[in-house]
Motif scaffolding. Structure first.
Motif, PDB file in Angstrom:
ATOM      1  N   ARG A 195     -19.387  -0.497  45.811  1.00  0.00           N
ATOM      2  CA  ARG A 195     -18.873   0.806  45.421  1.00  0.00           C
ATOM      3  C   ARG A 195     -19.715   1.256  44.245  1.00  0.00           C
ATOM      4  O   ARG A 195     -19.952   0.467  43.329  1.00  0.00           O
ATOM      5  CB  ARG A 195     -17.427   0.594  44.946  1.00  0.00           C
TER       6      ARG A 195
ATOM      7  N   LEU B 152     -18.496  -3.445  42.104  1.00  0.00           N
ATOM      8  CA  LEU B 152     -18.638  -2.114  41.507  1.00  0.00           C
ATOM      9  C   LEU B 152     -19.942  -2.107  40.718  1.00  0.00           C
ATOM     10  O   LEU B 152     -20.123  -2.936  39.820  1.00  0.00           O
ATOM     11  CB  LEU B 152     -17.462  -1.806  40.573  1.00  0.00           C
TER      12      LEU B 152
ATOM     13  N   GLU C  86      -9.003  -2.468  46.199  1.00  0.00           N
ATOM     14  CA  GLU C  86      -9.541  -3.185  47.362  1.00  0.00           C
ATOM     15  C   GLU C  86      -9.343  -4.691  47.279  1.00  0.00           C
ATOM     16  O   GLU C  86      -9.641  -5.407  48.227  1.00  0.00           O
ATOM     17  CB  GLU C  86     -11.067  -2.948  47.456  1.00  0.00           C
TER      18      GLU C  86
ATOM     19  N   ILE D  51     -11.968   0.084  42.967  1.00  0.00           N
ATOM     20  CA  ILE D  51     -12.335  -1.275  43.389  1.00  0.00           C
ATOM     21  C   ILE D  51     -11.127  -2.208  43.233  1.00  0.00           C
ATOM     22  O   ILE D  51     -10.915  -3.091  44.055  1.00  0.00           O
ATOM     23  CB  ILE D  51     -13.593  -1.796  42.653  1.00  0.00           C
TER      24      ILE D  51
END
Ligand code: ADP
Length: 364
Positions: free
Chosen positions: A32, A16, A48, A45
């Motif tokens: 991201r 991130l 994931e 995030i």
């Protein structure tokens, strides 16, 4: 710097990042874009991955607590541990309660509290914003309460500490797994320049085996007491009489541990991943009697390539790490490490490489 070891360990590590131009975003396979204080971005995030970890301590605790509660990902270090690296007042209160050595400190709610602290020590005190400080932003030496009024108005509460007459700063790194297994690195000496870490020598010169062990035990005890997972750096002051006190804590790979990437069997970035992924920890044994790390702080040359090329050629045993950041005066843009037998000689070689990279091959 975690991504290289993640690839080697076979871990998938999406990142991130606030901006696509950030160094980590630039090299990660999966990125991201979103802010660390935007709940939706952090939850995105977390969704994931199995484990969520950090390279700074500024993700708000409420976001992490919710992720933890909802079982979205294992947050390591957990929010209850991380708060001691996020809030210096919480850290001082807890370490004092646990009996770990701290400088004398005061919680400052109103100007009179600060005036009383100054009167008590009969001299200047160090005032700190409890949250958000780094590289000495958020640290000020004051001789009167009025000199911190702006911060008191802005932050509501401040931490004040005695001005420790330290002879040097030390740092102790440990890594700890969720189940409690933990390892300690050699205690290092760090030198700051304008409040920014500049030089690290590992192990700290002149620190005898008993002191090394005592400080490692302190760092391991703090990791256990606070239930830290991952890397913990304990920054310390050493005074003339050999006494130590804790300055602050970082729960992530730390600048004072960069030497381990080239100077220890297991570098701190790999170790952090092993710890948070609950993998067996790696050996912290040094690869040479002495390792020296020097930070590359931006100068006036914007293009580092000619100087880096000259440094690579000039001393092939010096390891160069460039972060891919744009150069601004004083900004940390990389570091160099060299290992060997003699700290003075290694420092000279590291600084020679540093000057070449920062000033360019022809000097600035
Ligand atoms: P930051 O969170 O910005 O790194 P620190 O609390 O580590 O802030 O303080 C930055 C530097 O200021 C320290 O490395 C040390 O050199 C100096 N400093 C901090 N606290 C004290 C203290 N109580 N006494 C003397 N110097 C201090």
């Amino acid at each position: 710097m975690m991504l290289g070891p993640a690839i080697e360990l076979g871990l998938t590590a999406p990142v991130l990042a606030t901006d696509p131009a950030e160094s980590a975003a630039d090299v990660a396979a999966r990125v991201r874009i979103g802010r660390h204080d935007d709940e939706q971005a952090v939850r995105g995030i977390a969704d994931e991955v199995e484990v969520l970890t950090f390279d700074h301590e500024h993700v708000p605790a409420a976001i992490l607590e919710a992720i933890d509660r909802d079982g979205l990902a294992a947050v390591r270090p957990g929010p209850a541990a991380l708060v001691h690296a996020q809030d210096k007042l919480v850290m001082r209160e807890r370490l004092t309660a646990l009996g770990h050595p701290c400088p004398r400190w005061w919680r400052i709610g109103v100007a009179e509290d600060l005036a009383a602290a100054i009167a008590e020590v009969e001299g200047p005190v160090v005032v700190k914003t409890p949250r958000g400080g780094y590289d000495a932003h958020g640290v000020r030496i004051v001789e009167s309460a009025g000199q911190a009024q702006d911060w008191l108005d802005a932050h509501g509460e401040l931490l004040a500490e005695e001005l420790v007459p330290f002879t040097r700063e030390l740092s102790a790194q440990v890594a700890r797994r969720p189940g409690g297994e933990a390892v300690a690195y050699p205690v290092v000496q760090s030198v700051q320049k304008d409040g920014v870490c500049y030089e690290v020598v590992a192990p700290a010169p002149g620190l005898d085996a008993a002191a090394q062990q005592r400080i490692q035990s302190l760092a391991l005890a703090i990791a256990e007491d606070l239930d830290v997972t991952g890397m913990l750096a304990v920054e310390l002051f050493e005074t003339e009489d050999g006494e130590i006190s804790v300055n602050e804590l970082a729960m992530r790979p730390h600048n004072t541990g960069h030497w381990s990437m080239d100077g220890a069997v297991t570098g701190q970035f790999e170790q952090h991943l092993r710890a948070v992924a609950d993998l067996p920890l790696g050996s912290t044994a040094p690869l040479a009697p002495v390792s020296v790390m020097v930070n590359l702080l931006g100068g006036t040359a914007a293009d580092l390539d000619p100087g880096a090329r000259a440094a690579l050629a000039g001393d092939p045993a010096v390891k160069i790490h460039l972060y891919g950041k744009s150069v601004r005066p004083g900004r940390k843009i990389g570091h160099v490490t060299v290992v060997g037998d003699d700290a003075a000689e290694l420092l000279e070689r590291a600084h020679r490489a540093e000057r070449l990279i920062i000033d360019g091959p022809d000097g600035a």
